[in-house]
Design a protein around this motif. Structure first.
Motif, PDB file in Angstrom:
ATOM      1  N   ASP A   1     -71.008   2.100-103.653  1.00 16.92           N
ATOM      2  CA  ASP A   1     -70.937   0.689-104.062  1.00 16.92           C
ATOM      3  C   ASP A   1     -71.711  -0.152-103.044  1.00 16.92           C
ATOM      4  O   ASP A   1     -71.682   0.127-101.841  1.00 16.92           O
ATOM      5  N   LEU A   2     -72.378  -1.204-103.536  1.00 18.84           N
ATOM      6  CA  LEU A   2     -73.106  -2.110-102.651  1.00 18.84           C
ATOM      7  C   LEU A   2     -73.127  -3.499-103.287  1.00 18.84           C
ATOM      8  O   LEU A   2     -73.409  -3.632-104.485  1.00 18.84           O
ATOM      9  N   SER A   3     -72.815  -4.520-102.495  1.00 19.52           N
ATOM     10  CA  SER A   3     -72.831  -5.902-102.978  1.00 19.52           C
ATOM     11  C   SER A   3     -73.707  -6.750-102.078  1.00 19.52           C
ATOM     12  O   SER A   3     -73.766  -6.533-100.860  1.00 19.52           O
ATOM     13  N   LEU A   4     -74.388  -7.730-102.683  1.00 20.51           N
ATOM     14  CA  LEU A   4     -75.338  -8.560-101.944  1.00 20.51           C
ATOM     15  C   LEU A   4     -75.271  -9.991-102.457  1.00 20.51           C
ATOM     16  O   LEU A   4     -75.311 -10.228-103.662  1.00 20.51           O
ATOM     17  N   LYS A   5     -75.178 -10.940-101.512  1.00 17.98           N
ATOM     18  CA  LYS A   5     -75.131 -12.357-101.865  1.00 17.98           C
ATOM     19  C   LYS A   5     -76.492 -13.006-101.631  1.00 17.98           C
ATOM     20  O   LYS A   5     -77.282 -12.536-100.794  1.00 17.98           O
ATOM     21  N   ALA A   6     -76.765 -14.102-102.327  1.00 14.54           N
ATOM     22  CA  ALA A   6     -77.997 -14.853-102.113  1.00 14.54           C
ATOM     23  C   ALA A   6     -78.035 -15.365-100.676  1.00 14.54           C
ATOM     24  O   ALA A   6     -77.030 -15.821-100.133  1.00 14.54           O
ATOM     25  N   GLY A   7     -79.210 -15.239-100.035  1.00 13.95           N
ATOM     26  CA  GLY A   7     -79.371 -15.732 -98.678  1.00 13.95           C
ATOM     27  C   GLY A   7     -78.777 -14.842 -97.605  1.00 13.95           C
ATOM     28  O   GLY A   7     -78.746 -15.216 -96.430  1.00 13.95           O
ATOM     29  N   GLU A   8     -78.340 -13.651 -97.988  1.00 19.02           N
ATOM     30  CA  GLU A   8     -77.707 -12.725 -97.043  1.00 19.02           C
ATOM     31  C   GLU A   8     -78.710 -11.661 -96.599  1.00 19.02           C
ATOM     32  O   GLU A   8     -79.524 -11.195 -97.395  1.00 19.02           O
ATOM     33  N   ILE A   9     -78.646 -11.293 -95.318  1.00 15.87           N
ATOM     34  CA  ILE A   9     -79.392 -10.131 -94.823  1.00 15.87           C
ATOM     35  C   ILE A   9     -78.386  -9.004 -94.653  1.00 15.87           C
ATOM     36  O   ILE A   9     -77.470  -9.090 -93.843  1.00 15.87           O
ATOM     37  N   HIS A  10     -78.553  -7.971 -95.466  1.00 16.88           N
ATOM     38  CA  HIS A  10     -77.581  -6.875 -95.524  1.00 16.88           C
ATOM     39  C   HIS A  10     -78.279  -5.598 -95.077  1.00 16.88           C
ATOM     40  O   HIS A  10     -79.260  -5.167 -95.685  1.00 16.88           O
ATOM     41  N   CYS A  11     -77.800  -4.998 -93.996  1.00 18.89           N
ATOM     42  CA  CYS A  11     -78.413  -3.767 -93.478  1.00 18.89           C
ATOM     43  C   CYS A  11     -77.771  -2.537 -94.100  1.00 18.89           C
ATOM     44  O   CYS A  11     -76.537  -2.442 -94.174  1.00 18.89           O
ATOM     45  N   LEU A  12     -78.603  -1.609 -94.526  1.00 19.25           N
ATOM     46  CA  LEU A  12     -78.164  -0.334 -95.072  1.00 19.25           C
ATOM     47  C   LEU A  12     -78.527   0.744 -94.055  1.00 19.25           C
ATOM     48  O   LEU A  12     -79.704   0.940 -93.740  1.00 19.25           O
ATOM     49  N   LEU A  13     -77.506   1.426 -93.539  1.00 17.56           N
ATOM     50  CA  LEU A  13     -77.692   2.324 -92.405  1.00 17.56           C
ATOM     51  C   LEU A  13     -77.238   3.738 -92.721  1.00 17.56           C
ATOM     52  O   LEU A  13     -76.422   3.961 -93.615  1.00 17.56           O
ATOM     53  N   GLY A  14     -77.745   4.690 -91.953  1.00 22.49           N
ATOM     54  CA  GLY A  14     -77.353   6.090 -92.084  1.00 22.49           C
ATOM     55  C   GLY A  14     -78.430   6.984 -91.523  1.00 22.49           C
ATOM     56  O   GLY A  14     -79.576   6.574 -91.362  1.00 22.49           O
ATOM     57  N   GLU A  15     -78.059   8.228 -91.233  1.00 23.63           N
ATOM     58  CA  GLU A  15     -79.034   9.206 -90.750  1.00 23.63           C
ATOM     59  C   GLU A  15     -80.034   9.542 -91.849  1.00 23.63           C
ATOM     60  O   GLU A  15     -79.853   9.187 -93.019  1.00 23.63           O
TER      61      GLU A  15
END
Length: 531
Positions: A25-39
């Motif tokens: 699951d992944l959610s994102l808001k307007a104006g948001e910087i959302h980092c997606l991390l993992g090896e």
């Protein structure tokens, strides 16, 4: 989450029966910087390829789950549909046309046209390209990125950092852009260029654009992001506000997993260790895996693990030592200066190499298992040769006998020693590569990505063989792998490589957080070994 611009729900994807995303699951808001991390291999790029409708997803059976934009379900099956949904993506691999100008690349498939006398009479299709307007649009996008390159210059010959900014300029030039995905955008940038990019991200977010940012640099995460989502082995591990977490916690969540450590006992004290090979200021020009001045000592009788993220230089070390790519610096072997850029001499000095590219470098695919097994020993040491007074010839009986022994020892699943190596499965090809290296009877074995692309049973057999060779024959082994858990299972020490240099050296039982920090390039004392 009614205020979410983007929602990805229960996303699953498999390739040939191997599940790479497991209900994410992944959610994102307007104006948001959302980092997606993992090896590497955690599923980050696959998730973003699903969002952008990349062909690799839909040509391999698609995916399951649901994507909502502004609360409405969407099915994005191509990049063109993603662009219509106001989604842009800056990919890891450049998607530029070298012979086109920067403007032409930025405006590709979105060219601005104007009427001319002919088009006014015969129709829209004969309109002229409005170069002046297109150049002005490209200039605005480049200025927003604070990049001082001429918009009418050809892309061919540009530094890679500038190419990356052209990719980004193309996306921010699009009108109506709402969601922008950055997949490792700073990996090829200098420090100042990366700073410019992060500042631009903040500006874009302030304008209301939602940004998904994939990176392995945790200092960047803390500097620009509002939220972080962490994937591990295709599963969602955590989603947190950046203000509620720390670099240490993120690092531990990225690499943390159950690891069964089954270390062999140290045969000598720290002070008694003999340096078998010493690398000083080693630079290796291996495309995509540049080594930028590594100092590293390899002790006789140890298993040294070399780990790190993809593209950081770990693969380049063994390739440089073996002269596979242009190399500078110093290599000392057994107390003497060893040659640089001379594969044959290194092989003659009892240094063996199992390449990460088993099909391209490791095997002669159209030849038998038997010949592949003895080939290097045959050419370098003239083993399996019968000497007569006037001539020499291969000892076919000895070669067959040796190949049969290797097939048995390594459980190579085949029809017999005369089967072509190209017809074997990946795991069995890897076993042949290792058998060939061991036929040289090396003093030191460099082996790169030994378990990549092979099943779990074959992985265990390969790792068990390496441990046995080290324990019973005292063979020094340097294993380079993207699988940190495997390195921690069999290594005495593990050197983590980041940005082309040794970030640090850890014992296998060091904390997940310490490994995660080093893999992200964060180190109090680069190159220092922790006891």
């Amino acid at each position: 989450m009614d205020n979410c611009l983007l929602q990805m729900k229960n996303i699953e994807k498999d390739y040939g029966g191997h599940k790479v995303l497991k209900g994410v699951d992944l959610s994102l808001k307007a104006g948001e910087i959302h980092c997606l991390l993992g090896e590497n291999g955690a599923g980050k790029s696959t998730l973003m390829n699903i969002l952008f409708g990349m062909e690799v997803i839909h040509s391999t059976g698609g995916y399951s789950g649901e994507i909502l934009i502004d609360g409405k379900p969407v099915k994005i099956t191509s990049p063109k549909e993603a662009m219509k949904a106001n989604i842009g993506m800056v990919h890891q691999e450049f998607m530029l046309i070298p012979s086109f100008t920067i403007t032409e690349n930025i405006k590709l498939n979105r060219e601005v046209t104007k009427h001319n006398p002919v088009s006014k009479v015969l129709g829209e299709r004969l309109k002229t390209i409005d170069t002046k307007t297109m150049n002005a649009d490209a200039r605005r996008a480049l200025d927003k990125l604070e990049i001082n390159i001429e918009e009418y210059a050809e892309v061919a010959g540009l530094p890679v950092g500038h190419m990356q900014f052209v990719e980004i300029a193309r996306e921010i030039d699009k009108t109506g852009l709402e969601i922008l995905v950055f997949d490792e955008p700073t990996a090829v940038l200098t420090e100042s260029e990366a700073d410019n990019l992060l500042a631009t991200m903040k500006k874009l977010a302030a304008e209301g654009i939602a940004i998904l940012f994939i990176t392995h640099r945790l200092d960047e995460v803390m500097e620009v992001s509002d939220e972080v989502t962490i994937l591990r082995d295709g599963e969602l591990v955590a989603c947190k506000k950046t203000s509620d977490t720390s670099v240490e916690e993120i690092a531990e969540l990225m690499v943390g997993r159950k690891v069964e450590l089954n270390q062999k006992e140290k045969s000598s004290s720290e002070g008694d260790r003999k340096v078998l090979m010493d690398l000083k200021n080693l630079h290796v020009n291996m495309p995509g895996e540049l080594v930028k001045g590594i100092d590293l000592s390899i002790y006789e009788g140890e298993i040294l693990g070399i780990g790190g993220l993809a593209g950081q230089g770990k693969i380049g070390i063994a390739n440089g030592v073996m002269g596979m790519y242009p190399t500078t610096g110093e290599i000392s072997y057994n107390g003497e200066t060893a040659p640089l850029n001379d594969t044959l001499e290194m092989l003659k000095k009892d240094v063996a190499f199992v390449s990460e590219d088993r099909r391209g470098v490791g095997l002669i695919l159209d030849e038998s298992i038997a010949l592949n097994t003895v080939f290097t020993a045959l050419k370098v040491k003239e083993k399996f040769i019968r000497n007569f007074k006037l001539f020499k010839m291969q000892d076919g009986k000895a070669i067959t006998s040796h190949a049969e022994k290797m097939i048995k020892d390594f459980d190579i699943r085949c029809t017999g020693p005369f089967q072509n190596a190209g017809r074997l499965s990946g795991g069995n090809q890897q076993k042949v590569c290792i058998a060939r290296a061991l036929t040289q009877e090396p003093r030191i074995l460099f082996i790169s990505e030994p378990t990549r692309g092979i099943d779990i049973g074959a992985k265990k057999l390969v790792l068990d063989v390496l441990v046995r060779l080290n324990k019973e024959l005292g063979m020094t082994i340097v294993i380079t792998s993207s699988e940190l858990a495997e390195l921690r299972t069999i290594s005495d020490r593990i050197a983590i490589v980041a940005e082309g240099k040794v970030a640090g050296i850890l014992p296998p039982d060091a904390s997940d957080a310490k490994y995660g920090l080093l893999m992200s390039g964060i180190s109090d004392d680069p190159g220092k070994e922790e006891k």
